[in-house]
Every structure is written in C-alpha cells, then in structure tokens.
Scaffold this active site. Structure first.
Site, short mmCIF file in Angstrom:
data_model
loop_
_atom_site.label_atom_id
_atom_site.label_comp_id
_atom_site.label_asym_id
_atom_site.label_seq_id
_atom_site.Cartn_x
_atom_site.Cartn_y
_atom_site.Cartn_z
N GLU A 116 27.78 -8.34 -9.37
CA GLU A 116 28.25 -7.25 -10.05
C GLU A 116 29.45 -7.07 -10.77
O GLU A 116 29.89 -6.66 -11.89
CB GLU A 116 27.90 -6.01 -9.23
N LYS A 121 30.42 7.28 -10.82
CA LYS A 121 29.24 7.92 -11.68
C LYS A 121 29.41 8.90 -12.56
O LYS A 121 30.24 9.70 -11.99
CB LYS A 121 27.92 8.04 -10.72
N ASN A 131 24.89 11.10 -6.85
CA ASN A 131 25.69 10.66 -5.69
C ASN A 131 27.16 9.94 -6.00
O ASN A 131 27.83 9.58 -5.02
CB ASN A 131 24.92 10.08 -4.61
N TYR A 186 20.66 -1.91 -12.58
CA TYR A 186 19.65 -1.51 -11.48
C TYR A 186 18.44 -2.29 -11.68
O TYR A 186 17.47 -1.83 -11.21
CB TYR A 186 19.53 -0.04 -11.63
N HIS A 216 28.70 4.11 -6.75
CA HIS A 216 28.14 3.09 -6.52
C HIS A 216 29.01 1.84 -5.68
O HIS A 216 30.08 1.89 -6.09
CB HIS A 216 27.41 2.38 -7.57
P1 ATP Z 1 24.18 2.45 -5.03
O1 ATP Z 1 23.43 1.29 -5.32
O2 ATP Z 1 24.29 3.44 -6.23
O3 ATP Z 1 25.52 2.21 -4.28
P2 ATP Z 1 22.81 3.01 -2.46
O4 ATP Z 1 23.00 1.41 -2.24
O5 ATP Z 1 23.31 3.85 -1.52
O6 ATP Z 1 23.55 3.37 -3.85
P3 ATP Z 1 20.09 2.51 -3.17
O7 ATP Z 1 19.00 2.72 -2.80
O8 ATP Z 1 20.63 1.06 -3.82
O9 ATP Z 1 21.38 3.47 -2.82
O10 ATP Z 1 19.65 3.32 -4.78
C1 ATP Z 1 20.50 3.08 -5.96
C2 ATP Z 1 20.64 4.45 -6.59
O11 ATP Z 1 19.68 4.94 -7.23
C3 ATP Z 1 21.40 5.58 -5.57
O12 ATP Z 1 22.79 5.58 -5.41
C4 ATP Z 1 20.90 6.88 -6.34
O13 ATP Z 1 21.73 7.25 -7.55
C5 ATP Z 1 19.28 6.24 -6.84
N1 ATP Z 1 18.45 6.85 -5.89
C6 ATP Z 1 18.31 6.31 -4.64
N2 ATP Z 1 17.21 6.93 -4.10
C7 ATP Z 1 16.87 7.89 -5.02
C8 ATP Z 1 15.82 9.02 -4.99
N3 ATP Z 1 15.14 9.06 -4.07
N4 ATP Z 1 15.70 9.88 -6.03
C9 ATP Z 1 16.64 9.86 -6.92
N5 ATP Z 1 17.64 8.75 -7.27
C10 ATP Z 1 17.79 7.93 -6.23
MG MG Z 2 22.31 0.08 -3.67
#
Ligand code: ATP
Ligand code: MG
Length: 137
Positions: free
Chosen positions: A126, A9, A112, A49, A115
């Site tokens: 994806e 990211k 973070n 997303y 992904h």
């Molecule tokens: P990713 O899908 O990016 O691999 P993940 O599966 O661990 O991450 P998801 O719940 O799918 O987490 O959320 C997708 C992304 O949205 C997260 O990686 C983060 O960048 C963002 N995100 C999730 N929760 C929050 C939050 N509470 N505040 C801000 N951004 C968030």
């Molecule tokens: Mg996810």
C-alpha cells in the site's frame, strides 16, 4: 520499528478533522513520516480495494473514497501495523473501543474515518502505491 499505511477518509476530511485524527495518531506514539492530500481517482480506489471487489459494498466503497479528498500517510513506530489497528478501533464504530479514532469520529461502518494496513506485507504494498522511498523521511 515498522511502517504502516494510513488513509484519512473523506468523511473525516470533509468535516475538517485531519488535525484531530493526527493528534490521536501522534499521542499513540506513531510518527507521521509522509503525508499528502489527494483526490483519489476511481481507478486508484478500485485498485487499492481490489481485495474487496466481490463484496456487496465494493461499489459504495469506491464511490465514497472518491467523494472528496483523502490524506494518505505513512506512520512509523514500534509494531506500527498492530498499534495503528488498535488506535483506529473496530471497523464498525459501534464496536470500537473508547478513545479510538473510529469511536471518536466515525459515522458508520462505511464512513469510518480511517484506513490502516492489516499486515506488514500489505503495508509495504500500500505504501508503494502512493509514495516513493525518498518521500518518506
Ligand atoms: P480498512 O481496510 O479501511 O482499514 P478494515 O480493515 O477495518 O478497514 P475491511 O474489512 O478491510 O475493514 O473493509 C474495508 C472498508 O470497507 C471498511 O473500512 C469500510 O469503509 C468498508 N466496509 C466494510 N464493511 C462494510 C459494510 N458492511 N458496509 C459498508 N462498507 C463496509
Ligand atoms: Mg482492511
């Protein structure tokens, strides 16, 4: 053997951490079988997303993902989907285990660093959004 989809990211690419993230991936036994650096468009990020479009952070997430180039990747290995989720660590870096990418590099729950697909089915969807079969070797 299995394939999963990964994105390095903007927070990580901006800090020049692509190589360090890739080292963790490779040390875990996953093979990078496709990789490209791209600037995501707003439409591309919104589509990627889409499952989160009703979440309060959706706008922020799309803005972040388009704020700088990202590296899109296909990773291959035994149990690649689950293994990469483990290597990434928890979404919130404060909850991520030692040695995981997010523990090592992530700035916050939003920024973070990586992904990874959350299921084999989503991995296929994806991967197809960013790579054709002949680009994966
Ligand atoms: P990713 O899908 O990016 O691999 P993940 O599966 O661990 O991450 P998801 O719940 O799918 O987490 O959320 C997708 C992304 O949205 C997260 O990686 C983060 O960048 C963002 N995100 C999730 N929760 C929050 C939050 N509470 N505040 C801000 N951004 C968030
Ligand atoms: Mg996810």
């Amino acid at each position: 053997t299995e394939r999963t989809f990964s994105i390095i990211k903007p927070d990580a690419t901006k800090r020049n951490l692509t190589g360090k993230v890739n080292a963790v991936i490779e040390d875990a036994g996953l093979r990078i079988v496709a990789q490209r650096r791209i600037q995501m468009s707003q439409a591309q990020a919104e589509k990627f997303y889409e499952v989160h479009k009703e979440r309060p952070f959706f706008g922020e997430l799309v803005e972040f993902m388009t704020s700088a180039p990202v590296v899109v990747q296909v990773l291959e290995g035994d149990n690649a989907v689950a293994k990469y989720r483990e290597v990434m660590g928890a979404t919130n870096p404060e909850q991520a285990a030692e040695g995981t990418i997010r523990k090592l590099f992530a700035l916050s729950v939003g920024e973070n660093s990586v992904h990874g697909s959350d299921s084999l089915e989503n991995a296929k969807i994806e991967i197809a959004q960013f790579f054709t079969d002949d680009q994966i070797v």
